[in-house]
Design an enzyme around this catalytic site. Structure first.
Site, short mmCIF file in Angstrom:
data_model
loop_
_atom_site.label_atom_id
_atom_site.label_comp_id
_atom_site.label_asym_id
_atom_site.label_seq_id
_atom_site.Cartn_x
_atom_site.Cartn_y
_atom_site.Cartn_z
N TYR A 1 5.35 -8.02 15.80
CA TYR A 1 5.46 -6.79 14.98
C TYR A 1 6.14 -5.69 15.80
O TYR A 1 7.12 -5.09 15.37
CB TYR A 1 4.06 -6.36 14.56
CG TYR A 1 3.98 -5.13 13.70
CD1 TYR A 1 4.47 -5.13 12.39
CD2 TYR A 1 3.37 -3.97 14.18
CE1 TYR A 1 4.36 -3.99 11.59
CE2 TYR A 1 3.26 -2.83 13.37
CZ TYR A 1 3.75 -2.85 12.09
OH TYR A 1 3.63 -1.73 11.29
N LYS B 1 25.15 1.16 3.99
CA LYS B 1 26.54 1.42 4.40
C LYS B 1 27.47 1.26 3.19
O LYS B 1 28.31 2.11 2.92
CB LYS B 1 26.90 0.44 5.52
CG LYS B 1 28.33 0.49 5.97
CD LYS B 1 28.51 -0.46 7.17
CE LYS B 1 29.97 -0.76 7.40
NZ LYS B 1 30.31 -2.16 7.14
N LYS C 1 9.90 -4.07 15.12
CA LYS C 1 10.10 -2.66 14.77
C LYS C 1 10.99 -1.96 15.80
O LYS C 1 11.78 -1.08 15.45
CB LYS C 1 8.75 -1.95 14.66
CG LYS C 1 7.92 -2.39 13.45
CD LYS C 1 8.49 -1.89 12.13
CE LYS C 1 7.54 -2.21 10.97
NZ LYS C 1 8.07 -1.76 9.68
N PHE D 1 0.83 -1.21 0.00
CA PHE D 1 0.00 0.00 0.00
C PHE D 1 0.87 1.26 0.00
O PHE D 1 0.89 2.02 -0.98
CB PHE D 1 -0.96 -0.08 1.20
CG PHE D 1 -1.52 1.23 1.66
CD1 PHE D 1 -2.12 2.11 0.77
CD2 PHE D 1 -1.45 1.58 3.01
CE1 PHE D 1 -2.63 3.33 1.20
CE2 PHE D 1 -1.97 2.79 3.44
CZ PHE D 1 -2.55 3.67 2.54
N GLY E 1 1.69 -7.86 -0.36
CA GLY E 1 1.53 -6.88 -1.44
C GLY E 1 0.90 -7.52 -2.66
O GLY E 1 0.52 -8.69 -2.65
N ARG F 1 -7.57 -4.63 8.37
CA ARG F 1 -7.52 -3.39 9.15
C ARG F 1 -8.90 -2.77 9.19
O ARG F 1 -9.76 -3.07 8.36
CB ARG F 1 -6.48 -2.43 8.57
CG ARG F 1 -5.08 -2.88 8.89
CD ARG F 1 -4.02 -1.91 8.42
NE ARG F 1 -3.56 -2.19 7.08
CZ ARG F 1 -2.40 -1.75 6.58
NH1 ARG F 1 -1.59 -1.01 7.31
NH2 ARG F 1 -2.04 -2.05 5.35
P1 NAD Z 1 1.48 -3.60 3.11
O1 NAD Z 1 1.29 -4.97 3.67
O2 NAD Z 1 0.49 -3.11 2.10
O3 NAD Z 1 2.91 -3.48 2.43
C1 NAD Z 1 4.05 -4.18 2.87
C2 NAD Z 1 4.80 -4.70 1.66
O4 NAD Z 1 6.01 -5.33 2.11
C3 NAD Z 1 4.00 -5.76 0.88
O5 NAD Z 1 4.03 -5.46 -0.50
C4 NAD Z 1 4.74 -7.05 1.20
O6 NAD Z 1 4.60 -8.02 0.18
C5 NAD Z 1 6.15 -6.55 1.38
N1 NAD Z 1 7.00 -7.44 2.18
C6 NAD Z 1 6.76 -7.93 3.42
N2 NAD Z 1 7.77 -8.72 3.81
C7 NAD Z 1 8.69 -8.73 2.81
C8 NAD Z 1 9.96 -9.33 2.63
N3 NAD Z 1 10.50 -10.15 3.57
N4 NAD Z 1 10.65 -9.09 1.48
C9 NAD Z 1 10.12 -8.29 0.52
N5 NAD Z 1 8.92 -7.69 0.64
C10 NAD Z 1 8.22 -7.90 1.76
O7 NAD Z 1 1.58 -2.60 4.34
P2 NAD Z 1 1.68 -1.00 4.39
O8 NAD Z 1 0.52 -0.51 5.16
O9 NAD Z 1 1.94 -0.45 3.04
O10 NAD Z 1 2.95 -0.81 5.32
C11 NAD Z 1 4.22 -0.52 4.76
C12 NAD Z 1 5.23 -0.23 5.87
O11 NAD Z 1 4.79 0.87 6.65
C13 NAD Z 1 5.43 -1.40 6.83
O12 NAD Z 1 6.81 -1.48 7.17
C14 NAD Z 1 4.60 -1.03 8.03
O13 NAD Z 1 5.11 -1.58 9.21
C15 NAD Z 1 4.73 0.50 8.02
N6 NAD Z 1 3.58 1.11 8.70
C16 NAD Z 1 2.36 1.23 8.09
C17 NAD Z 1 1.31 1.79 8.76
C18 NAD Z 1 -0.05 1.99 8.12
O14 NAD Z 1 -0.93 2.54 8.77
N7 NAD Z 1 -0.29 1.61 6.90
C19 NAD Z 1 1.46 2.22 10.09
C20 NAD Z 1 2.70 2.05 10.69
C21 NAD Z 1 3.76 1.52 9.99
N1 UDP Z 2 -11.21 -2.94 14.59
C1 UDP Z 2 -12.58 -3.07 14.64
N2 UDP Z 2 -13.23 -3.78 13.67
C2 UDP Z 2 -12.57 -4.35 12.63
C3 UDP Z 2 -11.14 -4.20 12.55
C4 UDP Z 2 -10.51 -3.50 13.55
O1 UDP Z 2 -13.24 -2.56 15.57
O2 UDP Z 2 -13.22 -4.98 11.78
C5 UDP Z 2 -10.53 -2.14 15.62
C6 UDP Z 2 -9.33 -2.81 16.26
O3 UDP Z 2 -9.71 -3.62 17.34
C7 UDP Z 2 -8.53 -1.60 16.69
C8 UDP Z 2 -8.83 -0.53 15.63
O4 UDP Z 2 -10.05 -0.96 15.01
O5 UDP Z 2 -8.97 -1.13 17.94
C9 UDP Z 2 -7.76 -0.39 14.58
O6 UDP Z 2 -7.44 -1.68 14.11
P1 UDP Z 2 -6.49 -1.95 12.87
O7 UDP Z 2 -6.47 -3.43 12.65
O8 UDP Z 2 -6.88 -1.10 11.72
O9 UDP Z 2 -5.01 -1.48 13.29
P2 UDP Z 2 -4.27 -1.12 14.66
O10 UDP Z 2 -4.42 0.34 14.80
O11 UDP Z 2 -4.87 -1.87 15.81
O12 UDP Z 2 -2.89 -1.54 14.37
#
Ligand code: NAD
Ligand code: UDP
Length: 316
Positions: free
Chosen positions: A149, A109, A153, A11, A36, A190
């Site tokens: 997770y 690096k 991180k 995403f 992805g 989510r």
């Molecule tokens: P996402 O699942 O859509 O994207 C993650 C991508 O990483 C996917 O395309 C997946 O195939 C790829 N991937 C996972 N493991 C891999 C590996 N070992 N090798 C190669 N590719 C790999 O999730 P996202 O929401 O786009 O999140 C992207 C990043 O942002 C993540 O690191 C996530 O922890 C961080 N993040 C996202 C959010 C959010 O709200 N979306 C919040 C906090 C942190």
């Molecule tokens: N949640 C919910 N209904 C759903 C999915 C999630 O009420 O169908 C709640 C979940 O318990 C959390 C919040 O929505 O309190 C956000 O959840 P999400 O999985 O989006 O990500 P989080 O912020 O917990 O990483």
């Protein structure tokens, strides 16, 4: 510039690929598709930059990767990010946060590249400080189900700071708070894709617990702008990126019903283990350092995202 993006078919990663191509960079996207989707890059095809400046490498970044030629920037975004996804893939999640971070830092690096780690508000766990500032150390259960997770991180942040301090790598850490927008997977589990999918199909919206827990939702375009600004600073400590506009999950469900015009009922389901009760970023640091703050209000962002999911459900 030559920019490598891990997780580029996800995403957020797909929006980063698009942005850096638009800025004129040569983009190398690395992904193994664990969460992805190649279709996330489809919109780039047909664009002239795609054929001349875009390379895709299918690779699990938890294994070392060699790249020929120079690299200016590395953005490490590979990791399952939805709780449902990382509970389904606990060990790959731990590996990509630890080994994947080590591998990409090693590459940074070697190539003397700028580095940016996608960290998360989950490093604060179920926070006892509200809103969360970057100097809060968090409240994480290391052996709980979300620990795979959160701890990956936290380790990734420690490794990034060590490469900065010990090897002088030009590193950056963004702590991303709940971000949403087009190209989220409808079935990633989510809250936003769940509620929108349910509203559009006329199914009940599943609120977990009593819905009093809060989140603060940031539209993806705002996040991308913050990431690009952070990458080109000399600042190495973590920076929160998110939208401080906080809402309870129960009110969020009502808001999505209202925006979609859906008649779906709301049903209550058990609260998952260790689900954080509150979450809101303090973005003072990002405001001062980057002159950044979110511009897209939730109503507008939800409308754009609903439009995307509507097209997906219709099969366009
Ligand atoms: P996402 O699942 O859509 O994207 C993650 C991508 O990483 C996917 O395309 C997946 O195939 C790829 N991937 C996972 N493991 C891999 C590996 N070992 N090798 C190669 N590719 C790999 O999730 P996202 O929401 O786009 O999140 C992207 C990043 O942002 C993540 O690191 C996530 O922890 C961080 N993040 C996202 C959010 C959010 O709200 N979306 C919040 C906090 C942190
Ligand atoms: N949640 C919910 N209904 C759903 C999915 C999630 O009420 O169908 C709640 C979940 O318990 C959390 C919040 O929505 O309190 C956000 O959840 P999400 O999985 O989006 O990500 P989080 O912020 O917990 O990483």
């Amino acid at each position: 510039m030559r920019t490598l993006i891990t997780g580029g078919a996800g995403f957020i990663g797909s929006h980063l690929c698009e942005r850096f191509l638009a800025e004129g960079h040569e983009v190398i996207c690395v992904d193994n598709f664990i969460t992805g989707n190649p279709a996330n890059l489809d919109h780039l095809r047909g664009n002239e930059a795609y054929s001349t400046r875009f390379t895709f490498i299918r690779h699990d970044i938890s294994h070392p990767l060699e790249i020929d030629g120079p690299l200016d920037n590395i953005l490490h975004f590979a990791s399952p990010a939805s709780p449902v996804d990382y509970l389904r893939h606990p060990i790959p999640t731990l590996k990509v946060g630890s080994l994947g971070t080590h591998n990409t830092l090693g590459l940074a690096k070697l190539k003397k590249a700028r580095y940016l780690l996608a960290s998360t508000s989950e490093v604060y766990g179920d926070p006892q400080q509200h809103p969360q500032t970057e100097d809060y150390w968090g409240n994480v259960n290391p052996i709980g189900v979300r620990g795979v997770y959160d701890e990956a991180k936290r380790f990734a942040e420690a490794m990034t700071m060590a490469y900065h301090r010990f090897h002088n790598v030009n590193t950056h850490i963004c702590r991303i708070f709940n971000t949403y927008g087009p190209r989220m997977r409808l079935d990633d589990g989510r809250v936003l894709p769940n509620f929108m999918g349910q509203a559009l199909r006329g199914e009940p919206l599943t609120v977990y617990g009593d819905g009093s827990q809060t989140r603060s939702f940031c539209y993806v375009d705002d996040l991308i702008e913050g990431i690009v600004r952070l990458l080109f600073t000399d600042f190495h400590e973590p920076v929160n990126l998110g939208n401080p506009n906080e809402i309870s999950i129960r009110d969020f469900a009502k808001e999505i019903l209202e925006i979609s015009g859906s008649q779906s009922p709301i049903v209550f389901k058990p609260l998952p283990q260790d689900d954080p009760k509150v979450r809101r970023p303090d973005i003072t640091r990002a405001r001062q350092l980057l002159g950044w703050e979110p511009k897209v209000d939730r109503h507008e962002g939800l409308r754009r995202t609903l439009n995307y999911f509507q097209q997906k459900i219709r099969g366009n």
